[in-house]
Design a protein around this motif. Structure first.
Motif, PDB file in Angstrom:
ATOM      1  N   LEU A 172     -54.235 -12.877  59.065  1.00  0.00           N
ATOM      2  CA  LEU A 172     -54.138 -12.143  57.810  1.00  0.00           C
ATOM      3  C   LEU A 172     -55.308 -12.455  56.885  1.00  0.00           C
ATOM      4  O   LEU A 172     -55.824 -11.573  56.186  1.00  0.00           O
ATOM      5  CB  LEU A 172     -52.821 -12.476  57.106  1.00  0.00           C
ATOM      6  CG  LEU A 172     -51.525 -12.151  57.852  1.00  0.00           C
ATOM      7  CD1 LEU A 172     -50.317 -12.547  57.003  1.00  0.00           C
ATOM      8  CD2 LEU A 172     -51.442 -10.674  58.211  1.00  0.00           C
ATOM      9  N   ALA A 173     -55.741 -13.727  56.881  1.00  0.00           N
ATOM     10  CA  ALA A 173     -56.808 -14.144  55.975  1.00  0.00           C
ATOM     11  C   ALA A 173     -58.127 -13.454  56.274  1.00  0.00           C
ATOM     12  O   ALA A 173     -59.002 -13.379  55.402  1.00  0.00           O
ATOM     13  CB  ALA A 173     -56.985 -15.661  56.050  1.00  0.00           C
ATOM     14  N   GLN A 174     -58.287 -12.922  57.495  1.00  0.00           N
ATOM     15  CA  GLN A 174     -59.511 -12.192  57.810  1.00  0.00           C
ATOM     16  C   GLN A 174     -59.557 -10.846  57.110  1.00  0.00           C
ATOM     17  O   GLN A 174     -60.615 -10.232  56.983  1.00  0.00           O
ATOM     18  CB  GLN A 174     -59.633 -12.012  59.316  1.00  0.00           C
ATOM     19  CG  GLN A 174     -59.797 -13.331  60.064  1.00  0.00           C
ATOM     20  CD  GLN A 174     -59.981 -13.124  61.556  1.00  0.00           C
ATOM     21  OE1 GLN A 174     -60.371 -12.056  62.004  1.00  0.00           O
ATOM     22  NE2 GLN A 174     -59.706 -14.153  62.336  1.00  0.00           N
ATOM     23  N   VAL A 175     -58.399 -10.392  56.637  1.00  0.00           N
ATOM     24  CA  VAL A 175     -58.341  -9.140  55.876  1.00  0.00           C
ATOM     25  C   VAL A 175     -58.316  -9.459  54.380  1.00  0.00           C
ATOM     26  O   VAL A 175     -59.161  -9.006  53.617  1.00  0.00           O
ATOM     27  CB  VAL A 175     -57.093  -8.320  56.271  1.00  0.00           C
ATOM     28  CG1 VAL A 175     -57.024  -7.029  55.457  1.00  0.00           C
ATOM     29  CG2 VAL A 175     -57.096  -8.036  57.763  1.00  0.00           C
ATOM     30  N   SER A 176     -57.339 -10.226  53.953  1.00  0.00           N
ATOM     31  CA  SER A 176     -57.263 -10.754  52.588  1.00  0.00           C
ATOM     32  C   SER A 176     -56.265 -11.904  52.603  1.00  0.00           C
ATOM     33  O   SER A 176     -55.640 -12.177  53.628  1.00  0.00           O
ATOM     34  CB  SER A 176     -56.834  -9.672  51.587  1.00  0.00           C
ATOM     35  OG  SER A 176     -55.515  -9.232  51.845  1.00  0.00           O
ATOM     36  N   ALA A 177     -56.111 -12.569  51.483  1.00  0.00           N
ATOM     37  CA  ALA A 177     -55.249 -13.745  51.430  1.00  0.00           C
ATOM     38  C   ALA A 177     -53.828 -13.397  51.863  1.00  0.00           C
ATOM     39  O   ALA A 177     -53.285 -12.372  51.451  1.00  0.00           O
ATOM     40  CB  ALA A 177     -55.231 -14.311  50.014  1.00  0.00           C
ATOM     41  N   PRO A 178     -53.195 -14.224  52.705  1.00  0.00           N
ATOM     42  CA  PRO A 178     -51.808 -13.965  53.121  1.00  0.00           C
ATOM     43  C   PRO A 178     -50.880 -13.977  51.915  1.00  0.00           C
ATOM     44  O   PRO A 178     -51.025 -14.802  51.013  1.00  0.00           O
ATOM     45  CB  PRO A 178     -51.499 -15.136  54.063  1.00  0.00           C
ATOM     46  CG  PRO A 178     -52.829 -15.668  54.488  1.00  0.00           C
ATOM     47  CD  PRO A 178     -53.744 -15.433  53.342  1.00  0.00           C
ATOM     48  N   ARG A 179     -49.907 -13.031  51.915  1.00  0.00           N
ATOM     49  CA  ARG A 179     -49.022 -12.924  50.764  1.00  0.00           C
ATOM     50  C   ARG A 179     -47.618 -12.561  51.210  1.00  0.00           C
ATOM     51  O   ARG A 179     -47.420 -11.553  51.894  1.00  0.00           O
ATOM     52  CB  ARG A 179     -49.501 -11.846  49.779  1.00  0.00           C
ATOM     53  CG  ARG A 179     -50.951 -11.971  49.419  1.00  0.00           C
ATOM     54  CD  ARG A 179     -51.461 -10.955  48.435  1.00  0.00           C
ATOM     55  NE  ARG A 179     -50.930  -9.626  48.497  1.00  0.00           N
ATOM     56  CZ  ARG A 179     -51.412  -8.613  49.219  1.00  0.00           C
ATOM     57  NH1 ARG A 179     -52.438  -8.827  50.027  1.00  0.00           N
ATOM     58  NH2 ARG A 179     -50.893  -7.416  49.158  1.00  0.00           N
ATOM     59  N   LEU A 180     -46.627 -13.381  50.861  1.00  0.00           N
ATOM     60  CA  LEU A 180     -45.239 -12.991  51.055  1.00  0.00           C
ATOM     61  C   LEU A 180     -44.936 -11.775  50.191  1.00  0.00           C
ATOM     62  O   LEU A 180     -45.409 -11.666  49.060  1.00  0.00           O
ATOM     63  CB  LEU A 180     -44.296 -14.130  50.646  1.00  0.00           C
ATOM     64  CG  LEU A 180     -44.098 -15.299  51.600  1.00  0.00           C
ATOM     65  CD1 LEU A 180     -43.089 -16.270  51.009  1.00  0.00           C
ATOM     66  CD2 LEU A 180     -43.650 -14.838  52.966  1.00  0.00           C
ATOM     67  N   GLY A 181     -44.136 -10.878  50.726  1.00  0.00           N
ATOM     68  CA  GLY A 181     -43.773  -9.686  49.970  1.00  0.00           C
ATOM     69  C   GLY A 181     -44.789  -8.577  50.062  1.00  0.00           C
ATOM     70  O   GLY A 181     -44.528  -7.459  49.595  1.00  0.00           O
ATOM     71  N   ALA A 182     -45.963  -8.849  50.649  1.00  0.00           N
ATOM     72  CA  ALA A 182     -46.963  -7.795  50.817  1.00  0.00           C
ATOM     73  C   ALA A 182     -46.541  -6.851  51.934  1.00  0.00           C
ATOM     74  O   ALA A 182     -45.826  -7.242  52.864  1.00  0.00           O
ATOM     75  CB  ALA A 182     -48.328  -8.410  51.132  1.00  0.00           C
ATOM     76  N   MET A 183     -46.969  -5.608  51.866  1.00  0.00           N
ATOM     77  CA  MET A 183     -46.688  -4.656  52.926  1.00  0.00           C
ATOM     78  C   MET A 183     -47.525  -5.022  54.149  1.00  0.00           C
ATOM     79  O   MET A 183     -48.704  -5.376  54.032  1.00  0.00           O
ATOM     80  CB  MET A 183     -47.020  -3.240  52.469  1.00  0.00           C
ATOM     81  CG  MET A 183     -46.328  -2.811  51.181  1.00  0.00           C
ATOM     82  SD  MET A 183     -44.526  -2.794  51.316  1.00  0.00           S
ATOM     83  CE  MET A 183     -44.300  -1.402  52.414  1.00  0.00           C
ATOM     84  N   VAL A 184     -46.925  -4.951  55.333  1.00  0.00           N
ATOM     85  CA  VAL A 184     -47.657  -5.282  56.549  1.00  0.00           C
ATOM     86  C   VAL A 184     -48.843  -4.333  56.742  1.00  0.00           C
ATOM     87  O   VAL A 184     -49.868  -4.706  57.329  1.00  0.00           O
ATOM     88  CB  VAL A 184     -46.711  -5.250  57.772  1.00  0.00           C
ATOM     89  CG1 VAL A 184     -46.242  -3.832  58.077  1.00  0.00           C
ATOM     90  CG2 VAL A 184     -47.381  -5.880  58.995  1.00  0.00           C
ATOM     91  N   THR A 185     -48.723  -3.130  56.188  1.00  0.00           N
ATOM     92  CA  THR A 185     -49.824  -2.156  56.296  1.00  0.00           C
ATOM     93  C   THR A 185     -50.987  -2.486  55.364  1.00  0.00           C
ATOM     94  O   THR A 185     -52.013  -1.822  55.423  1.00  0.00           O
ATOM     95  CB  THR A 185     -49.303  -0.736  56.001  1.00  0.00           C
ATOM     96  OG1 THR A 185     -48.562  -0.750  54.773  1.00  0.00           O
ATOM     97  CG2 THR A 185     -48.410  -0.247  57.123  1.00  0.00           C
TER      98      THR A 185
END
Length: 466
Positions: A172-185
């Motif tokens: 996930l971090a290669q896209v942006s910071a990992p975040r609970l509650g974020a949409m998988v898309t």
């Protein structure tokens, strides 16, 4: 005087109004009588009326100031202190000095607070033992998942990320910071992934899919159906997994079936995700100074997610004045080679996606970001909460509302080496927010819209950014 009862004190206030008003009226009548003797009766009555009116107004204002300072404000402060102990877990002695003229009220409040604290100690011990057991089980589960060279995501029915392990965090971090509650898309292209999800829901069986990240990386993944959502297990051959490294396991199972709020204004405070941040700058002028550090973390379901944070130095493109370095300890050497505000600002914008942005004196920090929004090509349209205004709502506008004062009030300790660092102040602000949320709910302010409406009563303190 301090030994008088509250009822007697209030009686004395009213007695002072009665006696003072009578004395002023008699004095005004006497002066008016003297004027009437030297002029005429009408002038005498007019002067007596004017003097009586001004005298009664002055007397009322003086007594109101005494009442406000010695009764109204202390009661307001005492009520706020009791709320912090009832709803924010503060376990310090009540500040009863200002309530010394309230008779037995302050000692009675202290007695209730002490009794509640004693009762809470036993519960705290039991909770601490259970928490330690759960922490041990989580550590064992984390170690087990670490040994498996697969990345695991748990996705709720609303397509929000509910759990991710360390391997998934790397992806996930290669896209942006990992975040609970974020949409998988937010991290994966929706086409193939959503198609595989629909097939999984239709058949009730595992589905293999090649999931493409938003950065263009293809990953072999398996979707496994669950009662409320699905599990996404990925092979990540191009990611350095380092199985022996410490790996976080981040989760909040309350997100499994939680609906994504349609309108923030009507959303319950507990249902919102908060992104709390702070900045350090080259100076105090947002129209010309620059950011040198951004610190941010996220609050989900009323708790701080320690694994989700930003602590980013920023190259301001100019020398940092020594006076500013003395405050935040960020030097020119530290920011050399760091991202500029455009890159750092975009990363923070992605980190805050879908969240309510929270800051202490938010207009100051947001002004720096708004100034560069055209270069960043982003819109800073997140809802905003300001802890200065929340403090005014809960503790009264007459109190101090600095971050230090708020932390003292809520029993929050800011380590000296972290004060005036972006992440340290963001951490303190987040802890204050977490303690104030139940206090707001106890005041009947349960939705974001209700809280904003209440903060607007204190608009003279800060600009409303909503």
């Amino acid at each position: 005087m301090e030994k008088l009862s509250l009822r007697l004190r209030i009686f004395l206030f009213f007695s002072l109004i009665a006696l003072g008003g009578t004395a002023l009226s008699l004095a005004a009548i006497w002066v008016g009588y003297q004027r009437a003797l030297s002029t005429d009766l009408q002038n005498g009555f007019l002067l007596a009326g004017i003097l009586s009116a001004f005298g009664l107004v002055a007397l009322s204002a003086s007594i109101w100031l005494l009442f406000d300072e010695n009764v109204a404000k202390p009661i307001e402060h005492l009520a706020a202190d009791l709320r912090t102990r009832a709803h924010a877990g503060v376990d310090e002695a009540l500040q009863t000095g200002s309530a010394r003229y309230l008779g037995d009220l302050a000692p009675a409040a202290q007695a209730v607070s002490d009794a509640l604290s004693q009762n809470a100690l036993g519960s705290a011990d039991r909770i601490a033992n259970e928490t330690a057991r759960l922490a041990q089980e989580k550590a064992q589960l984390t170690a087990l998942l670490t040994e498996i060279p697969m990345a695991t995501l748990l996705i709720g029915t609303n397509d929000q990320i509910v759990l991710y392990d360390g391997q998934a965090a790397d992806i996930l971090a290669q896209v942006s910071a990992p975040r609970l509650g974020a949409m998988v898309t937010d991290y994966f292209e929706p086409g193939a992934l959503m198609s595989a999800k629909r097939k999984m829901e239709k058949t009730g069986r595992d589905v293999e899919v090649t999931a493409e990240t938003r950065t263009g990386q293809d990953l072999n993944a398996t979707l496994k159906p669950l009662e409320n959502g699905f599990m996404m297990i990925m092979e990540a051959p191009t990611v350095e997994l380092a199985p022996d490294a410490a790996r976080p396991l981040v989760f909040d199972f309350s997100l499994m079936s939680r609906k994504v709020p349609e309108a923030t204004q009507d959303s319950a405070l507990r249902d919102l995700v908060f992104c709390v941040f702070d900045t350090e700058t080259t100076g105090l002028l947002p129209h010309k100074d620059e950011i040198v550090q951004i610190g941010a973390l996220r609050v989900v379901n009323g708790r701080i997610i320690e694994a989700e944070q930003i602590n980013q130095l920023v190259d301001p493109g100019r020398p940092i004045p020594p006076a500013s370095t003395k405050v935040h300890h960020v030097t020119d050497a530290m920011v050399a080679g760091q991202p500029d505000i455009v890159t750092a600002g975009r990363a923070f914008h992605a980190f805050a996606k879908g969240a309510v942005i929270v800051a202490h004196n938010a207009p100051f920090d947001m002004a720096f970001l708004h100034r560069h929004k055209a270069e960043m090509q982003v819109a800073w349209d997140n809802p905003i909460l300001d802890t200065v205004l929340l403090s005014a709502v809960l503790f009264g506008a007459s109190q101090k509302h600095t971050l230090d004062a708020l932390c003292d009030r809520l029993g929050i300790t800011i380590p000296a080496h972290l004060r005036h660092s972006a992440l340290g102040d963001a951490q303190a602000t987040a802890e204050a927010l977490v303690k104030m949320l139940p206090m707001l709910e106890a005041r009947g302010l349960r939705t974001f819209g209700e809280v904003i409406a209440e903060t607007r009563r204190h608009g003279r303190l800060l600009q409303d950014l909503n």
